[in-house]
Every structure is written in C-alpha cells, then in structure tokens.
Write a protein that holds these residues in place. Structure first.
Motif, PDB file in Angstrom:
ATOM      1  N   THR A 193     125.582 123.466  61.416  1.00 58.59           N
ATOM      2  CA  THR A 193     125.394 124.287  62.616  1.00 58.59           C
ATOM      3  C   THR A 193     124.997 125.714  62.279  1.00 58.59           C
ATOM      4  OG1 THR A 193     127.728 124.898  62.596  1.00 58.59           O
ATOM      5  CG2 THR A 193     127.109 123.000  63.951  1.00 58.59           C
ATOM      6  N   ARG A 194     125.154 126.085  61.028  1.00 52.80           N
ATOM      7  CA  ARG A 194     124.953 127.502  60.710  1.00 52.80           C
ATOM      8  C   ARG A 194     124.501 127.638  59.258  1.00 52.80           C
ATOM      9  NH1 ARG A 194     130.556 126.347  60.173  1.00 52.80           N
ATOM     10  NH2 ARG A 194     131.046 126.615  57.977  1.00 52.80           N
ATOM     11  N   ASN A 242     136.310 132.668  50.656  1.00 53.60           N
ATOM     12  CA  ASN A 242     136.930 133.293  51.827  1.00 53.60           C
ATOM     13  C   ASN A 242     136.628 134.775  52.000  1.00 53.60           C
ATOM     14  OD1 ASN A 242     138.536 134.380  49.847  1.00 53.60           O
ATOM     15  ND2 ASN A 242     140.462 134.021  50.907  1.00 53.60           N
ATOM     16  N   ASN A 243     135.574 135.271  51.366  1.00 54.55           N
ATOM     17  CA  ASN A 243     135.179 136.652  51.662  1.00 54.55           C
ATOM     18  C   ASN A 243     133.673 136.827  51.495  1.00 54.55           C
ATOM     19  OD1 ASN A 243     134.751 139.467  51.789  1.00 54.55           O
ATOM     20  ND2 ASN A 243     136.890 139.823  51.216  1.00 54.55           N
ATOM     21  N   PHE A 244     132.945 136.775  52.598  1.00 49.14           N
ATOM     22  CA  PHE A 244     131.483 136.854  52.515  1.00 49.14           C
ATOM     23  C   PHE A 244     131.032 138.233  52.065  1.00 49.14           C
ATOM     24  CE2 PHE A 244     130.549 139.621  56.072  1.00 49.14           C
ATOM     25  CZ  PHE A 244     131.714 139.547  56.800  1.00 49.14           C
ATOM     26  N   TYR A 259     136.607 127.938  47.710  1.00 45.29           N
ATOM     27  CA  TYR A 259     136.667 126.575  48.256  1.00 45.29           C
ATOM     28  C   TYR A 259     135.755 125.600  47.499  1.00 45.29           C
ATOM     29  CZ  TYR A 259     138.422 129.296  52.280  1.00 45.29           C
ATOM     30  OH  TYR A 259     139.085 130.170  53.096  1.00 45.29           O
ATOM     31  N   ASN A 303     137.915 120.949  54.552  1.00 52.29           N
ATOM     32  CA  ASN A 303     137.176 121.527  55.679  1.00 52.29           C
ATOM     33  C   ASN A 303     137.528 122.994  55.840  1.00 52.29           C
ATOM     34  OD1 ASN A 303     135.590 119.505  57.467  1.00 52.29           O
ATOM     35  ND2 ASN A 303     137.465 118.423  56.925  1.00 52.29           N
ATOM     36  N   THR A 304     136.529 123.865  55.841  1.00 55.61           N
ATOM     37  CA  THR A 304     136.775 125.273  56.138  1.00 55.61           C
ATOM     38  C   THR A 304     135.696 125.769  57.092  1.00 55.61           C
ATOM     39  OG1 THR A 304     135.447 125.995  54.264  1.00 55.61           O
ATOM     40  CG2 THR A 304     137.824 125.766  53.885  1.00 55.61           C
ATOM     41  N   LYS A 305     135.959 126.910  57.695  1.00 52.59           N
ATOM     42  CA  LYS A 305     134.988 127.463  58.642  1.00 52.59           C
ATOM     43  C   LYS A 305     134.629 128.885  58.271  1.00 52.59           C
ATOM     44  CE  LYS A 305     136.065 124.427  62.370  1.00 52.59           C
ATOM     45  NZ  LYS A 305     136.549 124.248  63.736  1.00 52.59           N
ATOM     46  N   ALA A 306     133.450 129.293  58.668  1.00 51.47           N
ATOM     47  CA  ALA A 306     133.023 130.672  58.422  1.00 51.47           C
ATOM     48  C   ALA A 306     132.005 131.051  59.481  1.00 51.47           C
ATOM     49  CB  ALA A 306     132.407 130.811  57.039  1.00 51.47           C
ATOM     50  N   ILE A 307     131.920 132.347  59.728  1.00 49.16           N
ATOM     51  CA  ILE A 307     130.879 132.831  60.631  1.00 49.16           C
ATOM     52  C   ILE A 307     129.535 132.658  59.936  1.00 49.16           C
ATOM     53  CG2 ILE A 307     129.945 134.884  61.783  1.00 49.16           C
ATOM     54  CD1 ILE A 307     132.495 133.880  63.078  1.00 49.16           C
ATOM     55  N   GLY A 308     128.549 132.237  60.670  1.00 54.64           N
ATOM     56  CA  GLY A 308     127.220 132.109  60.089  1.00 54.64           C
ATOM     57  C   GLY A 308     126.171 132.242  61.168  1.00 54.64           C
ATOM     58  N   TRP A 360     122.795 141.790  63.756  1.00 55.98           N
ATOM     59  CA  TRP A 360     121.794 141.100  62.948  1.00 55.98           C
ATOM     60  C   TRP A 360     121.475 139.712  63.479  1.00 55.98           C
ATOM     61  CZ3 TRP A 360     124.361 136.834  61.747  1.00 55.98           C
ATOM     62  CH2 TRP A 360     125.744 136.919  61.528  1.00 55.98           C
ATOM     63  N   THR A 410     137.647 139.510  57.244  1.00 55.36           N
ATOM     64  CA  THR A 410     136.594 138.736  56.573  1.00 55.36           C
ATOM     65  C   THR A 410     137.041 137.345  56.137  1.00 55.36           C
ATOM     66  OG1 THR A 410     137.200 139.856  54.540  1.00 55.36           O
ATOM     67  CG2 THR A 410     135.300 140.736  55.721  1.00 55.36           C
ATOM     68  N   ASP A 411     138.316 137.044  56.249  1.00 53.06           N
ATOM     69  CA  ASP A 411     138.803 135.712  55.882  1.00 53.06           C
ATOM     70  C   ASP A 411     138.618 134.782  57.089  1.00 53.06           C
ATOM     71  OD1 ASP A 411     139.962 133.510  54.798  1.00 53.06           O
ATOM     72  OD2 ASP A 411     141.925 134.424  54.447  1.00 53.06           O
ATOM     73  N   HIS A 412     137.352 134.430  57.324  1.00 54.83           N
ATOM     74  CA  HIS A 412     136.981 133.729  58.555  1.00 54.83           C
ATOM     75  C   HIS A 412     137.767 132.452  58.798  1.00 54.83           C
ATOM     76  CE1 HIS A 412     132.790 135.758  58.267  1.00 54.83           C
ATOM     77  NE2 HIS A 412     133.696 136.537  58.782  1.00 54.83           N
ATOM     78  N   ASN A 413     137.943 131.680  57.730  1.00 56.71           N
ATOM     79  CA  ASN A 413     138.585 130.377  57.902  1.00 56.71           C
ATOM     80  C   ASN A 413     140.011 130.522  58.443  1.00 56.71           C
ATOM     81  OD1 ASN A 413     138.581 127.465  57.547  1.00 56.71           O
ATOM     82  ND2 ASN A 413     140.075 127.854  55.927  1.00 56.71           N
ATOM     83  N   ILE A 461     138.992 131.590  62.657  1.00 62.55           N
ATOM     84  CA  ILE A 461     138.023 130.909  63.537  1.00 62.55           C
ATOM     85  C   ILE A 461     138.686 129.758  64.324  1.00 62.55           C
ATOM     86  CG2 ILE A 461     135.974 129.394  63.543  1.00 62.55           C
ATOM     87  CD1 ILE A 461     134.744 131.259  61.454  1.00 62.55           C
ATOM     88  N   SER A 489     132.531 126.020  65.131  1.00 63.73           N
ATOM     89  CA  SER A 489     132.112 125.824  63.738  1.00 63.73           C
ATOM     90  C   SER A 489     131.921 127.155  63.021  1.00 63.73           C
ATOM     91  CB  SER A 489     130.815 125.025  63.690  1.00 63.73           C
ATOM     92  OG  SER A 489     129.705 125.886  63.877  1.00 63.73           O
ATOM     93  N   GLY A 490     131.764 128.216  63.789  1.00 64.63           N
ATOM     94  CA  GLY A 490     131.565 129.532  63.190  1.00 64.63           C
ATOM     95  C   GLY A 490     130.187 130.118  63.451  1.00 64.63           C
ATOM     96  N   ALA A 491     129.313 129.312  64.078  1.00 62.93           N
ATOM     97  CA  ALA A 491     127.985 129.837  64.410  1.00 62.93           C
ATOM     98  C   ALA A 491     128.109 130.819  65.570  1.00 62.93           C
ATOM     99  CB  ALA A 491     127.046 128.695  64.779  1.00 62.93           C
ATOM    100  N   ILE A 492     127.282 131.860  65.530  1.00 66.81           N
ATOM    101  CA  ILE A 492     127.233 132.765  66.668  1.00 66.81           C
ATOM    102  C   ILE A 492     125.804 132.807  67.207  1.00 66.81           C
ATOM    103  CG2 ILE A 492     129.218 134.174  66.067  1.00 66.81           C
ATOM    104  CD1 ILE A 492     127.347 136.242  64.859  1.00 66.81           C
TER     105      ILE A 492
END
Lengths: 206, 178
Positions: free
Chosen positions: A139-140, A164-166, A176, A194-199, B68, B127-130, B133, B141-144
């Motif tokens: 998705t991202r 865990n830190n972009f 991970y 399974n982990t999640k992150a902004i993308g 962005w 910043t520790d998204h997991n 979220i 899922s984390g998409a914006i």
C-alpha cells in the motif's frame, strides 16, 4: 435437545468471531502465503524473475520508489541490507510500484539515474502496468515482504517496515528486517512478522 | 530547557525577519509576518491520544498528512473548506502533520504560511511508527493521506484521499448520529 442447542451456540460463536476477525479491506498476501513469481523489467533493461535466483534461500522484496521522502531516507539502509544478505542467500529486490504517468520522477530513466547516483547493488524493477503490487497487497513505499524459499515456493515470512526509525538510522532500536532474515538463516521463524510504518501512497492514475 | 528552545526559535524568527527586512522596502510588513507566524504544537502518541478519544458533543475530523505527500496536499483545500463551513456546527478539523521532525521549521511552517492554513495543525514527531499506527486504527497500513472521523457514538477510518463532497457527506452522517 441440549446437544443441538450447544451446537447452535457454538455455531453462533464461530459466526460472531468470524464477523469480528474478517478483514474488510486489503487483499494481498499475509504471512504464511506463497508469493507468485513475476517477470519485471530491471533498470539494465533485462527482465527479472524470482526463478532466476537459483541459489537464493529467499528474498527481501522492497516496494520503493525515487520520489517518496521515506524511501529516500531508507536508500542507504536498503543497499546495506543487500550487501549484508545477498551472499547469505537473501538478496534485495526493489520494485517501483508507482505509475510513472501519475508522478514525475519515477520512470525507468529516473530509476536508472537514481540507482547510479546512489550505487544501488540490487535489481530495481519497474512494476509497469501495476499488476504485482496489488497481488502482494503493498500500500505504500517503502513496504517490505521477506520471502523464504521452501519446496513449495516462496513463502511470505515478514511484511512491514525496515526498522523503527525512518529519520535517524543511528537511533534505530528495532531492526525488523535484519532480525527476520537472521531468524530465517537460523532456520527459525521470525519473532516479529508484521510491522507498520508511515509511507507514501502508491501512485496510480485517477 | 523549554525556555532555551523558545529563545532559539525566537532568534530564528527574528533572524528570518531581518532577512526579509533587507529585501522589502516597507519595514512595517515584517511586524505582521511575525504575528501571523503559526504555532505548531508537536506531539507523541501519548499526547495525541486524548485528541483521538474525546467524548464531548463535537465531531472530530483528524487528517494525517505531510507537506511532501502530493495526494495529501491536493486534498487539504477540502479540509480547509470543511473547517470554514462546519467549525460553527460543532465540527473540529485537526491536521496531524507527519513531516520529518527536523523539517517543521524549514518546511511545515513555511508551507502553512504560504497556504494560509486555518485548521489546527499538530506535528507528530514520534518516529517509532509501528508503536502507534495500529493504535490510531487497527486497519491502517501506514499510507497517507488517512483520515479519522469520530464523535462519541461513531468512529470511521479512511485510508484514502477524500474530496470535499465525500468529506461533507461523511461528516453529515456523523452529525446525524450524534
């Protein structure tokens, strides 16, 4: 009588459970599924499939792109992962899922240029026609799928973020992808699957 | 420590101000610039959480975005319009920026000034998204862009872009279920 009632109650409970656990959105692979192979164009013009990698034990598939700041923040870390794991049997395969018509900066030429500038050591494929990322359920960008090869095929072992830190590679406390690949190399299942992150949203024409 | 930061930011503002002063002939306009400089609260999940779980009579529209993120920026006018037309109808719009923590001063605030944003903006710097979220919404899922609309009776999460028409329709549904 009592028995049938019990059965009904059980059935109702199962139904209720199913109703709450069923996922309404997001088709695509889950951990434990087998991933289909693909045949996509690499930045060197050659077509690449998973079946080309005879000696691989698995793959670190990363949906990523040129234009997303999160992807850019991870470029060096993606190259490091490839260098660390390619020889151990888990090469990185990057796939750009964006429709180059929907966003400027993500066509094959741009990808070639970025790969050259950054010294990418891994295949950087274009999901032209956008058939592959929906199969995976990406998705991202960046969005990682670790596959582990067994007799039946390429089994999804991990889905999610790289670490865990972009924003600061030095401040990372959870790696991970490294942890998952290390576990697989040890013939174990990854602890975190399974982990999640902004993308960035994957770009498609409206 | 906080005071130090404040002074630092103040110096930055004054610094920028002198810059513009050199470039403009009318020195008075700088005074206005400083007054209009938006204030951005930064938050971690712990400080954001209360805003996602209010139980008053309002309907909250929480949009996750970043300067962005192209589709996010494209849908911002819809949220601004909603804020303008529905603020008086018990609807609160909050724009949670996911800009990189080190780009709040250099990107986010200039963007807010340039686009004259009127809705409340909060900068999420965790910043520790997991870790957070899934707490915003299990399905995310984390998409914006992504948007949470809720009031005390109802809660819906949208991992998608929204047009003004869609947004107004959704908010109307929420106002009816109040």
């Amino acid at each position: 009588m009592m028995k049938t009632l019990k059965v009904y109650v059980l059935l109702a409970a199962v139904g209720l459970l199913a109703a709450f656990t069923s996922k309404p959105t997001n088709d695509g692979y889950e951990v434990g599924n087998y991933a289909a192979d693909f045949n996509l164009k690499n930045i060197d013009g050659k077509m690449v499939s998973l079946s080309n990698f005879k000696n691989a034990k698995g793959f670190i598939i990363i949906f990523t792109c040129n234009t997303c700041p999160y992807s850019i923040a991870y470029e060096d870390r993606i190259t490091a992962l490839d260098k660390m794991y390619k020889d151990k049997g888990f090469p990185v395969i990057a796939i750009n899922p964006n429709d180059p018509k929907a966003i400027k900066g993500d066509d094959l030429k741009d990808m070639q240029q970025r790969a050259k500038e950054k010294g990418f050591t891994f295949p950087y494929l274009q999901d032209l026609g956008q058939k592959i990322y929906p199969q995976y359920g990406a998705t991202r960008t960046p969005h990682v799928y670790i596959l582990s090869k067994d007799k039946k095929g390429n089994k999804v072992a991990y889905i999610g973020a790289i670490d865990n830190n972009f924003s600061d590679a030095a401040a990372v406390t959870e790696r991970y992808v490294e942890d998952a690949v290390n576990a697989l190399l040890d013939n174990k299942l990854p602890k975190v699957t399974n982990t999640k992150a902004i993308g960035c949203t994957i770009k498609k024409l409206k | 420590m906080k005071k130090l930061w404040f002074i630092f930011i103040l110096i930055m503002i004054v610094g920028c101000k002198t810059d513009t002063k050199m470039n403009t002939e009318n020195g008075d306009t700088n005074q206005i610039n400083e007054e209009e400089k938006p204030f951005v609260e930064t938050c971690t999940y712990e400080t954001l959480k209360p805003l996602l779980n209010k139980s008053d009579d309002k309907t909250y529209v929480i949009n996750f975005w970043a300067t962005w993120c192209k589709p996010c920026v494209e849908e911002l006018p819809a949220f601004e319009k909603l804020h303008k037309l529905y603020a008086g109808k018990n609807v609160t719009v909050i724009l949670v920026s996911l800009d990189f923590p080190n780009q709040i001063e250099s990107r986010l605030i200039p963007f807010m000034i340039e686009n004259n944003l009127k809705s409340k903006v909060i900068a999420m710097v965790d910043t520790d998204h997991n870790s957070w979220i899934p707490k915003v919404d299990e399905s995310w899922s984390g998409a914006i862009p992504a948007t949470l609309i809720y009031n005390k009776n109802k809660r819906t999460f949208y991992e998608q872009s929204l047009t003004y028409k869609q947004l107004e329709q959704e908010v109307t549904n929420f106002l009816e279920t109040k």
